[in-house]
Design a protein around this motif. Sequence first.
Motif, PDB file in Angstrom:
ATOM      1  N   TYR A  16       0.837  -1.201   0.000  1.00 48.18           N
ATOM      2  CA  TYR A  16       0.000   0.000   0.000  1.00 48.18           C
ATOM      3  C   TYR A  16       0.874   1.253   0.000  1.00 48.18           C
ATOM      4  O   TYR A  16       0.659   2.195  -0.783  1.00 48.18           O
ATOM      5  N   MET A  63       2.745   1.678  -3.413  1.00 50.29           N
ATOM      6  CA  MET A  63       1.867   2.141  -4.488  1.00 50.29           C
ATOM      7  C   MET A  63       1.427   3.584  -4.246  1.00 50.29           C
ATOM      8  O   MET A  63       1.345   4.387  -5.195  1.00 50.29           O
ATOM      9  N   VAL A  90       3.273  -3.578 -13.284  1.00 49.93           N
ATOM     10  CA  VAL A  90       3.375  -4.204 -11.969  1.00 49.93           C
ATOM     11  C   VAL A  90       4.232  -5.455 -12.104  1.00 49.93           C
ATOM     12  O   VAL A  90       3.898  -6.373 -12.857  1.00 49.93           O
ATOM     13  N   TYR A 113       0.778  -7.346  -3.273  1.00 49.87           N
ATOM     14  CA  TYR A 113      -0.058  -7.107  -4.447  1.00 49.87           C
ATOM     15  C   TYR A 113      -1.456  -6.638  -4.057  1.00 49.87           C
ATOM     16  O   TYR A 113      -1.954  -5.635  -4.578  1.00 49.87           O
ATOM     17  N   ALA A 150      -1.393  -3.191  -2.648  1.00 52.08           N
ATOM     18  CA  ALA A 150      -1.129  -2.210  -3.713  1.00 52.08           C
ATOM     19  C   ALA A 150      -2.397  -1.934  -4.512  1.00 52.08           C
ATOM     20  O   ALA A 150      -2.709  -0.778  -4.848  1.00 52.08           O
ATOM     21  N   ILE A 176      -4.584   1.643  -5.106  1.00 54.52           N
ATOM     22  CA  ILE A 176      -5.096   2.172  -6.382  1.00 54.52           C
ATOM     23  C   ILE A 176      -6.585   2.450  -6.279  1.00 54.52           C
ATOM     24  O   ILE A 176      -7.064   3.505  -6.698  1.00 54.52           O
ATOM     25  N   PHE A 203       5.748  -0.369 -10.541  1.00 53.81           N
ATOM     26  CA  PHE A 203       5.702  -0.961  -9.205  1.00 53.81           C
ATOM     27  C   PHE A 203       6.462  -2.271  -9.301  1.00 53.81           C
ATOM     28  O   PHE A 203       5.980  -3.245  -9.852  1.00 53.81           O
ATOM     29  N   THR A 256       8.936   2.359  -7.833  1.00 55.93           N
ATOM     30  CA  THR A 256       8.997   1.920  -6.445  1.00 55.93           C
ATOM     31  C   THR A 256       9.541   0.503  -6.448  1.00 55.93           C
ATOM     32  O   THR A 256       9.047  -0.375  -7.148  1.00 55.93           O
TER      33      THR A 256
END
Length: 454
Positions: free
Chosen positions: A195, A198, A213, A227, A230, A234, A274, A296
Amino acid sequence: MKRNWKVAALAVVAAGTLALSACGGSTSSTADAGAASAVATEAAAPAATAAASEAAAANGNPCGWAVAPRAGGAKYVVYMSSLNIGNAWQEEAVNLGSAEGLMAPYSDCVELRTERTEPDPASQISQIQSMTAAGADAIVTFALSPTAINATFKEACDAGVTVVIYDATVTEPCAYNVSYITAKPVGSDIPFMGYNAMAALIDMMGGAGDIFVAHGVAGTSVDNVHYLSALAAIEQLAPDMNILTEWDGNWDSAQQQKETTKALASNPNVVGIFCGYGESGCVKALKAADKTIPVTGETSQYFREQLLAGWPGVSIGSPPAQGGIAMKVALGVLQYGPDAGIPHDIEVPFKVVTKDTVKVCPDDTYTEGCNVFPAGVVGDENTADIFNPLLPEASLTSAKTGVPPAGLVAVPFTVDELKSFEQDPSRRYITREACPEGWTQGKLAEGLDGCVQS
């Protein structure tokens, strides 16, 4: 959110892998790494072991620990295991764990055995069974699946083996989970590495844009939780963001570079990535394409060197110090006993590094605020996140070789110290697929399934 993800992979994730991480609400877990001394002293060991030694003086084992060796020998048989996938993180984690067992006050009490496991659950099941049969008192390992190896871990526990899982997590209640994956990183009020990473990418991209990703190893609790959290970021922060493509990077920089290169050829207008572990490969592919966009990634030396040079990005990820921390937890359970109150769910603090906060570590041991080594001291995939508040005795020598420098002494945990890093019960469902007493399943503020007070 517009998404072009792999339906089959998502189905596997959603089916049972929300139950895979640990997040803590204690203020101790957000302490700066500099709060811990870089070098342990000889005085620390006897002070931490006195209570356990007195309580177990009559149990017949030479160290006076609460749990006697299973095989009745002069030392405890302790296995330190990692994945045989050739990445530097796994090597640093197993080396730091091994070095703990070779330091005083543990070295006179522990027969250390190191193992590698092939990256499939069947191999790990066979390995755990062999360790148990060989008289293991404790097994410290990275779990390839949150559920597939549970029965074997339970068999080991029933035989009297202390089982400690680091970084990844498992749902088997008898195993101790020592992980960072849903922790609040230092300086953040929001849990979950995925989290936070992202959210940082969204911020660097101005709140919108098309991204790639890059996953790690599919099916592991680490990759699953990163995942899903993240995706939650979004949904909450940039619902119109478009994921152009995804791939399994397998925590391998060469694989990440190969897949990023392919993705760039098909989607040259991407504006952010990501990237999981192996993020150096993502950046190398971008540099080869002469394309500078926000990334990131995790904690590699190469990535942080690029941040130091001004690359737009955020480094946030798994500290290999967890290997050493997990070893100390296992030895603490043997030392104090399984009923002493050591939590089964321990959260490891971790950090966020940006181009503004990257700082060189000049020495073998920790220097206040440092998070990258001088160029050429370590390989591209190594990391300065061998240093952690819960592992003040860590050294670069230990991380490279598995052998501590002469005179370095371990700092055993106290039970109260470990209690201060116990996972927040609201995240317990994510690691255990169950909520503690007084809590029921519900939604967390971040949009993921968790536990709420009844």
